[in-house]
Write a protein that holds these residues in place. Structure first.
Motif, PDB file in Angstrom:
ATOM      1  N   LEU A  11      -8.240 -28.528  26.103  1.00 24.30           N
ATOM      2  CA  LEU A  11      -9.220 -29.093  25.175  1.00 24.30           C
ATOM      3  C   LEU A  11      -8.636 -29.135  23.777  1.00 24.30           C
ATOM      4  CD1 LEU A  11     -12.472 -27.305  26.342  1.00 24.30           C
ATOM      5  CD2 LEU A  11     -11.901 -29.694  26.593  1.00 24.30           C
ATOM      6  N   TRP A  12      -7.994 -28.066  23.396  1.00 24.76           N
ATOM      7  CA  TRP A  12      -7.442 -27.993  22.044  1.00 24.76           C
ATOM      8  C   TRP A  12      -6.373 -29.061  21.855  1.00 24.76           C
ATOM      9  CZ3 TRP A  12      -2.450 -25.624  21.036  1.00 24.76           C
ATOM     10  CH2 TRP A  12      -2.130 -25.654  19.684  1.00 24.76           C
ATOM     11  N   LEU A  13      -5.381 -29.174  22.850  1.00 25.81           N
ATOM     12  CA  LEU A  13      -4.340 -30.179  22.729  1.00 25.81           C
ATOM     13  C   LEU A  13      -4.966 -31.567  22.727  1.00 25.81           C
ATOM     14  CD1 LEU A  13      -1.603 -28.734  25.085  1.00 25.81           C
ATOM     15  CD2 LEU A  13      -1.534 -28.960  22.615  1.00 25.81           C
ATOM     16  N   SER A  14      -6.030 -31.667  23.447  1.00 25.56           N
ATOM     17  CA  SER A  14      -6.706 -32.911  23.522  1.00 25.56           C
ATOM     18  C   SER A  14      -7.490 -33.214  22.285  1.00 25.56           C
ATOM     19  CB  SER A  14      -7.544 -32.861  24.708  1.00 25.56           C
ATOM     20  OG  SER A  14      -8.576 -33.138  24.726  1.00 25.56           O
ATOM     21  N   ALA A  15      -7.881 -32.197  21.495  1.00 25.79           N
ATOM     22  CA  ALA A  15      -8.729 -32.403  20.350  1.00 25.79           C
ATOM     23  C   ALA A  15      -8.021 -32.979  19.171  1.00 25.79           C
ATOM     24  CB  ALA A  15      -9.313 -31.104  19.931  1.00 25.79           C
ATOM     25  N   LYS A  51     -21.762 -33.721  22.576  1.00 28.07           N
ATOM     26  CA  LYS A  51     -21.593 -33.053  23.864  1.00 28.07           C
ATOM     27  C   LYS A  51     -20.516 -33.755  24.678  1.00 28.07           C
ATOM     28  CE  LYS A  51     -26.455 -31.599  24.075  1.00 28.07           C
ATOM     29  NZ  LYS A  51     -27.711 -31.648  24.855  1.00 28.07           N
ATOM     30  N   GLN A  52     -19.775 -32.951  25.425  1.00 27.57           N
ATOM     31  CA  GLN A  52     -18.724 -33.480  26.291  1.00 27.57           C
ATOM     32  C   GLN A  52     -18.768 -32.780  27.642  1.00 27.57           C
ATOM     33  OE1 GLN A  52     -14.556 -32.149  25.997  1.00 27.57           O
ATOM     34  NE2 GLN A  52     -13.993 -34.272  25.636  1.00 27.57           N
ATOM     35  N   PRO A 144     -14.222 -49.533  24.957  1.00 23.79           N
ATOM     36  CA  PRO A 144     -15.640 -49.161  24.935  1.00 23.79           C
ATOM     37  C   PRO A 144     -15.840 -47.691  24.564  1.00 23.79           C
ATOM     38  CG  PRO A 144     -15.130 -50.446  26.897  1.00 23.79           C
ATOM     39  CD  PRO A 144     -13.820 -50.141  26.242  1.00 23.79           C
ATOM     40  N   GLY A 145     -16.773 -47.441  23.647  1.00 20.84           N
ATOM     41  CA  GLY A 145     -17.101 -46.078  23.268  1.00 20.84           C
ATOM     42  C   GLY A 145     -16.087 -45.395  22.367  1.00 20.84           C
ATOM     43  N   ALA A 146     -15.134 -46.147  21.810  1.00 21.39           N
ATOM     44  CA  ALA A 146     -14.076 -45.527  21.012  1.00 21.39           C
ATOM     45  C   ALA A 146     -14.644 -44.767  19.811  1.00 21.39           C
ATOM     46  CB  ALA A 146     -13.074 -46.592  20.547  1.00 21.39           C
ATOM     47  N   ALA A 147     -15.600 -45.348  19.105  1.00 19.88           N
ATOM     48  CA  ALA A 147     -16.164 -44.687  17.922  1.00 19.88           C
ATOM     49  C   ALA A 147     -16.834 -43.371  18.307  1.00 19.88           C
ATOM     50  CB  ALA A 147     -17.159 -45.607  17.224  1.00 19.88           C
ATOM     51  N   GLN A 148     -17.536 -43.368  19.439  1.00 17.93           N
ATOM     52  CA  GLN A 148     -18.179 -42.155  19.940  1.00 17.93           C
ATOM     53  C   GLN A 148     -17.146 -41.075  20.252  1.00 17.93           C
ATOM     54  OE1 GLN A 148     -21.050 -40.571  20.253  1.00 17.93           O
ATOM     55  NE2 GLN A 148     -21.964 -41.229  22.172  1.00 17.93           N
ATOM     56  N   TYR A 149     -16.090 -41.489  20.917  1.00 19.06           N
ATOM     57  CA  TYR A 149     -15.039 -40.556  21.328  1.00 19.06           C
ATOM     58  C   TYR A 149     -14.329 -39.955  20.119  1.00 19.06           C
ATOM     59  CZ  TYR A 149     -10.944 -38.861  23.880  1.00 19.06           C
ATOM     60  OH  TYR A 149      -9.965 -38.080  24.411  1.00 19.06           O
ATOM     61  N   ILE A 150     -13.995 -40.803  19.146  1.00 18.20           N
ATOM     62  CA  ILE A 150     -13.301 -40.337  17.945  1.00 18.20           C
ATOM     63  C   ILE A 150     -14.173 -39.343  17.183  1.00 18.20           C
ATOM     64  CG2 ILE A 150     -12.393 -41.053  15.704  1.00 18.20           C
ATOM     65  CD1 ILE A 150     -11.717 -43.765  17.055  1.00 18.20           C
ATOM     66  N   ALA A 151     -15.462 -39.656  17.035  1.00 21.15           N
ATOM     67  CA  ALA A 151     -16.363 -38.765  16.298  1.00 21.15           C
ATOM     68  C   ALA A 151     -16.423 -37.390  16.950  1.00 21.15           C
ATOM     69  CB  ALA A 151     -17.760 -39.386  16.223  1.00 21.15           C
ATOM     70  N   PHE A 152     -16.490 -37.352  18.283  1.00 21.71           N
ATOM     71  CA  PHE A 152     -16.571 -36.067  18.980  1.00 21.71           C
ATOM     72  C   PHE A 152     -15.285 -35.263  18.818  1.00 21.71           C
ATOM     73  CE2 PHE A 152     -15.840 -33.245  22.517  1.00 21.71           C
ATOM     74  CZ  PHE A 152     -17.019 -32.532  22.583  1.00 21.71           C
ATOM     75  N   THR A 153     -14.136 -35.902  19.058  1.00 17.93           N
ATOM     76  CA  THR A 153     -12.881 -35.163  19.010  1.00 17.93           C
ATOM     77  C   THR A 153     -12.561 -34.688  17.596  1.00 17.93           C
ATOM     78  OG1 THR A 153     -11.630 -37.247  18.838  1.00 17.93           O
ATOM     79  CG2 THR A 153     -11.903 -36.293  21.028  1.00 17.93           C
ATOM     80  N   GLU A 154     -12.943 -35.454  16.587  1.00 16.52           N
ATOM     81  CA  GLU A 154     -12.713 -35.016  15.207  1.00 16.52           C
ATOM     82  C   GLU A 154     -13.582 -33.804  14.867  1.00 16.52           C
ATOM     83  OE1 GLU A 154     -13.256 -38.405  12.692  1.00 16.52           O
ATOM     84  OE2 GLU A 154     -11.192 -39.119  12.985  1.00 16.52           O
ATOM     85  N   LEU A 155     -14.828 -33.811  15.340  1.00 18.82           N
ATOM     86  CA  LEU A 155     -15.703 -32.670  15.085  1.00 18.82           C
ATOM     87  C   LEU A 155     -15.218 -31.437  15.843  1.00 18.82           C
ATOM     88  CD1 LEU A 155     -18.205 -31.442  13.807  1.00 18.82           C
ATOM     89  CD2 LEU A 155     -19.561 -32.337  15.728  1.00 18.82           C
ATOM     90  N   MET A 156     -14.748 -31.631  17.077  1.00 17.39           N
ATOM     91  CA  MET A 156     -14.231 -30.507  17.855  1.00 17.39           C
ATOM     92  C   MET A 156     -12.999 -29.906  17.166  1.00 17.39           C
ATOM     93  SD  MET A 156     -13.239 -30.230  21.908  1.00 17.39           S
ATOM     94  CE  MET A 156     -11.917 -31.426  21.860  1.00 17.39           C
ATOM     95  N   ALA A 157     -12.112 -30.768  16.664  1.00 19.70           N
ATOM     96  CA  ALA A 157     -10.925 -30.289  15.967  1.00 19.70           C
ATOM     97  C   ALA A 157     -11.306 -29.517  14.710  1.00 19.70           C
ATOM     98  CB  ALA A 157     -10.018 -31.468  15.617  1.00 19.70           C
ATOM     99  N   LYS A 158     -12.341 -29.988  14.012  1.00 21.38           N
ATOM    100  CA  LYS A 158     -12.795 -29.305  12.801  1.00 21.38           C
ATOM    101  C   LYS A 158     -13.320 -27.919  13.128  1.00 21.38           C
ATOM    102  CE  LYS A 158     -15.843 -29.758   8.792  1.00 21.38           C
ATOM    103  NZ  LYS A 158     -16.366 -28.381   8.907  1.00 21.38           N
TER     104      LYS A 158
END
Length: 266
Positions: A11-15, A51-52, A144-158
């Motif tokens: 998850l972390w490497l993925s974030a 949520k993921q 499809p869903g790129a904006a959703q995906y980016i928002a989640f991964t950026e928040l997870m990284a934060k």
């Protein structure tokens, strides 16, 4: 504990947020090579709002960034385990050791068209107390869903960064990973509390092992309205407490630990 550690480190490497109406459902094929061992697996990732849900190896991992919770769900035994997210205690300590990695992705200037979506190539290298890491991939902001995906991964990284487990100074790719290749070379793997002699033997063993490589290829991607129960424990499942020395309990102090999915793993 190894399973939990592997889950978090992927998850972390993925974030590498504001919820939108529709979620994203993505499937990937993961090919991993470590020395003479190789494996091919399928992974399904669902994201909606903060949520993921990740389904892989017959296991399900659900992250709820708003509640600060991770669910490890085992359909075979109909059990689940609840952990804090970001992790605490020994897993947090282990991930802080890994957290020196600051993968700063840079555009290569090359583009591809994969599954009909244009993507921009990025690559990156980084080091931590535990080893060396590199990643390269092609990321599409138009899938499809790129904006959703980016928002989640950026928040997870934060959230990882706020907990001292990663850095946020690097540049993150703009888009969904259509293909991602990672290389990990562990040179100084250490578990808190391990006897010094055993730690030295483990370090020597790690130094002689070839790097682990992983390639994830997105095979399908679509938007979908995901219901709330998508991210909940199914009815009839029994909670299983995990036997980790977390000090004062799940939320208590103690003395890392995962699994990426833009930045791979698992």
């Amino acid at each position: 504990m190894k399973t939990v550690f592997a889950i978090l480190a992927a998850l972390w490497l993925s974030a590498i947020s504001s919820p939108l109406v529709a979620g994203i459902v993505m499937t990937q094929q993961i090919v991993t090579n470590s020395g003479s061992n190789s494996s091919t697996d399928d992974r399904t990732i669902m994201v909606q709002g903060n949520k993921q849900k990740v389904v892989m190896h017959g296991q399900t991992i659900v992250l709820d960034l708003d509640q600060g919770r991770m669910l490890l769900i085992n359909p075979a035994s109909k059990t689940y385990t609840t952990l804090p997210f970001p992790p605490r205690g020994p897993m947090a300590t282990m991930m802080q050791n890994m957290g020196g990695v600051d993968l700063d992705f840079k555009k290569t200037g090359e583009t591809q068209t994969l599954m009909g979506y244009k993507c921009q190539e990025y690559d990156s290298k980084g080091k931590s107390m535990m080893g060396e890491f590199s990643a390269k991939g092609c990321f599409s902001p138009d899938a499809p869903g790129a904006a959703q995906y980016i928002a989640f991964t950026e928040l997870m990284a934060k959230k990882f960064a706020d907990a001292g487990m990663a850095k946020t100074t690097g540049t993150h790719p703009d888009g969904v990973p259509m293909v991602l290749e990672t290389t990990t070379k562990l040179t100084n793997f250490n578990i808190p509390g391990m006897p010094p002699e055993q730690a030295e033997r483990l370090k020597a063993m790690m130094a002689n092992r070839p790097p682990t490589t992983s390639k994830s290829t997105t095979t399908s991607i679509k938007t979908a309205d995901l219901t709330e129960d998508t991210f909940e424990v199914p009815a009839g499942y029994t909670e299983r407490k995990i036997g980790l020395p977390m000090g004062g309990g799940m939320g208590g102090p103690a003395a890392p630990a995962p699994g990426p999915t833009p930045y791979e793993g698992e």
